[in-house]
Design an enzyme around this catalytic site. Structure first.
Site, PDB file in Angstrom:
ATOM      1  N   LYS A  40       0.858  -1.188   0.000  1.00  0.00           N
ATOM      2  CA  LYS A  40       0.000   0.000   0.000  1.00  0.00           C
ATOM      3  C   LYS A  40       0.885   1.226   0.000  1.00  0.00           C
ATOM      4  O   LYS A  40       1.505   1.560   1.012  1.00  0.00           O
ATOM      5  CB  LYS A  40      -0.946   0.051   1.202  1.00  0.00           C
ATOM      6  CG  LYS A  40      -2.064   1.100   0.984  1.00  0.00           C
ATOM      7  CD  LYS A  40      -2.720   1.580   2.251  1.00  0.00           C
ATOM      8  CE  LYS A  40      -1.979   2.729   2.873  1.00  0.00           C
ATOM      9  NZ  LYS A  40      -1.998   3.973   2.057  1.00  0.00           N
ATOM     10  N   GLU A  97      10.161   1.485  10.698  1.00  0.00           N
ATOM     11  CA  GLU A  97      11.123   2.585  10.625  1.00  0.00           C
ATOM     12  C   GLU A  97      10.279   3.843  10.705  1.00  0.00           C
ATOM     13  O   GLU A  97       9.538   4.175   9.790  1.00  0.00           O
ATOM     14  CB  GLU A  97      11.929   2.519   9.330  1.00  0.00           C
ATOM     15  CG  GLU A  97      13.130   3.455   9.335  1.00  0.00           C
ATOM     16  CD  GLU A  97      12.936   4.647   8.426  1.00  0.00           C
ATOM     17  OE1 GLU A  97      12.740   5.764   8.966  1.00  0.00           O
ATOM     18  OE2 GLU A  97      12.973   4.482   7.200  1.00  0.00           O
ATOM     19  N   CYS A 148      13.369  11.236   6.881  1.00  0.00           N
ATOM     20  CA  CYS A 148      13.359  10.796   8.279  1.00  0.00           C
ATOM     21  C   CYS A 148      14.754  10.898   8.895  1.00  0.00           C
ATOM     22  O   CYS A 148      14.894  11.066  10.109  1.00  0.00           O
ATOM     23  CB  CYS A 148      12.843   9.368   8.376  1.00  0.00           C
ATOM     24  SG  CYS A 148      13.684   8.188   7.301  1.00  0.00           S
ATOM     25  N   GLU A 199       9.477  16.506  15.135  1.00  0.00           N
ATOM     26  CA  GLU A 199       9.899  16.249  13.765  1.00  0.00           C
ATOM     27  C   GLU A 199       9.155  17.188  12.818  1.00  0.00           C
ATOM     28  O   GLU A 199       7.942  17.083  12.645  1.00  0.00           O
ATOM     29  CB  GLU A 199       9.629  14.795  13.373  1.00  0.00           C
ATOM     30  CG  GLU A 199      10.153  14.453  11.994  1.00  0.00           C
ATOM     31  CD  GLU A 199       9.939  12.986  11.617  1.00  0.00           C
ATOM     32  OE1 GLU A 199      10.812  12.417  10.943  1.00  0.00           O
ATOM     33  OE2 GLU A 199       8.894  12.421  12.002  1.00  0.00           O
TER      34      GLU A 199
END
Length: 482
Positions: free
Chosen positions: A175, A251, A285, A379
């Protein structure tokens, strides 16, 4: 208007209810394709197709050489369709076309080549003993894999999941992120063209909660879930997977640090720091979004760094000269620009940067924000970096580790002892010394704390995508049961 469909059991199909959603080009801010909007029905159909291909089909029963030949053919086709695959990611999320063509697509093809060869060449344990028995270990494919990929490196991170899963004989339901469906659709088409059997690689489009994504995490016929994305989403998937005891590999988010010591080669440090902070418009990331610079070189470094950031060319991501494209969506643009207001920065000084026409954000450098400032703690996932001075090595390590994340870290120094000492003190799954984002696909990749669960890469991918089977044989005929 292009039509992007699901690929289930080797066929391109629409959703059962005919529902679609628009694929928006973030540069033009206009739809360029319609995408089949899948839900639980389509996800379950794809899992059923993958289950049948695994339980009854040839794929897990092929030799490594046979699977590897088809996987290499897929990689060849990806190289031949480099421009199509690159343009798909560029139009979906604003990635500069030069980066997509020269980095993302070649690395994606390499993922398939590497894991096909690694699976064929990997050694296993053979444990003979003197008691008349011989023990050895097989690594059997785990089964059906749900692979849920992010939007920032669509093709690259899709193949990072799909390639080892296929190489070890699993079947996959992929997906892609709803913002970036196109390259996954093209990948499934190329897999069929390469001769990979029907049902081995399926692609379902849709959203997360209450949609296709959630359905792929709760289905008991799924044997593995691999997910890359935001930490909160990872926690939700973990809770869903636990109900079926489905192993997961996550992750997740990051808030990477970058330490620049007084003795660093500043030309080198500035060059890598620019790439770490602003590459892919900071939508990484691993981004080095927290810069800590020792006091002796702080002012000079900031001056050089700000000048290099200001020189980065914003523009149409389809222009080969563009270094920074628009952010991937309007929602994300609003999130990132929100981190530049006075409250989020703690009223710190901001060099350059800020919003630009369209969904662009110029490289933004926040100077010495207070420790509680959201721009330093959370973040951001955009072209926004903080710069904080430090005095001593111990202080630098303490600042670097003051985060719930632990995915990436960098340090720049010419002192060999310091390099090893500091690298070994970082609470981070990946530490780069005097460089950034250099990857050996045999090495483990993953993070500490809120940055994830598990590791992938090389033998670490084998451990996740297979079930170890211990076989013990009696080889001495005179031994009988007690």
């Amino acid at each position: 208007m292009k039509s992007i469909k699901h690929v289930i059991g080797g066929a391109e199909v629409d959703s059962a209810d005919g529902a679609t959603f628009e694929d928006i080009d973030p540069y033009t801010q206009e739809a360029y394709a319609t995408v089949a909007l899948g839900g639980a029905r389509e996800a379950d159909l794809a899992v059923t197709a993958a289950r049948k291909a695994f339980d009854e089909g040839p794929w897990p029963r092929m030799s490594f050489e046979e699977r590897g030949k088809l996987i290499h053919k897929l990689a060849d086709l990806m190289d031949q369709h480099n421009e199509d695959l690159a343009l798909a990611d560029t139009r979906d999320m604003g990635k500069p076309i030069t980066a997509a063509k020269t980095k993302d697509v070649p690395r994606s093809a390499l993922n398939f080549r590497f894991f096909a060869d690694h699976a064929r060449l990997a050694e296993s344990q053979h444990l003979p003993n003197s008691a008349g028995f011989h023990t050895y270990v097989q690594h059997a494919p785990a089964g059906v894999v749900s692979a849920i990929a992010p939007w920032n490196y669509p093709l690259m991170l899709e193949t990072w999941k799909v390639a080892p899963a296929l190489a070890w004989g699993n079947t996959v339901v992929l997906k892609p992120a709803e913002d970036t469906p196109h390259s996954a659709y093209l990948l499934a088409e190329l897999a069929l063209e390469a001769g990979i059997p029907e049902g081995v690689l399926n692609v379902v489009h849709g959203f997360g909660p209450g949609s296709a994504g959630e359905a792929l995490t709760v289905n008991p016929a799924v044997d593995r879930i691999t997910f890359t994305g935001e930490s909160g989403t990872g926690k939700a998937i973990g809770r869903a997977a636990a109900a079926n005891l489905t192993p997961v590999s996550f992750e997740l988010g990051g808030k990477g640090c970058n330490l620049v010591f007084d003795d660093a080669d500043l030309d080198n440090a500035v060059s890598w720091a620019i790439e770490a902070a602003f590459g892919n418009a900071g939508q990484v990331c691993l981004a080095g979004s927290r810069l800590y610079v020792q006091q002796g070189v702080h002012d000079e470094f900031v001056e050089r760094f700000a000048a290099a950031a200001a020189a980065l060319q914003l523009g149409d991501p389809k222009d080969p000269a563009t270094r920074i494209g628009p952010l991937a969506s309007q929602e994300h643009y609003r999130k990132v620009t929100g981190y530049l207001d006075a409250e989020a920065t703690g009223h710190a000084k901001v060099l350059g940067g800020g919003a630009a026409p369209g969904w662009f954000v110029r490289p933004s450098i926040v100077i010495d924000p207070p420790a509680h400032a959201p721009v330093l703690r959370e973040e951001v996932f955009g072209p926004v970096v903080t710069v904080t001075p430090f005095a001593t090595e111990d202080e630098a390590v303490k600042l670097a580790n003051d985060t719930p994340y632990g995915l990436s870290a960098m340090l720049f120094t010419e002192n060999l002892h310091r390099a090893h000492r500091v690298a070994g003190s970082m609470n981070s799954g990946n530490v780069w010394v005097n460089c950034f984002f250099v990857r050996d696909l045999r090495a483990p990749f993953g993070g500490f704390g809120d940055s994830g669960i598990g590791r992938e890469g090389g033998a670490f991918s084998r451990e996740f995508f297979t079930e170890a089977r211990t076989i013990t044989m009696r080889i001495a005929p005179e031994i009988a049961a007690a």
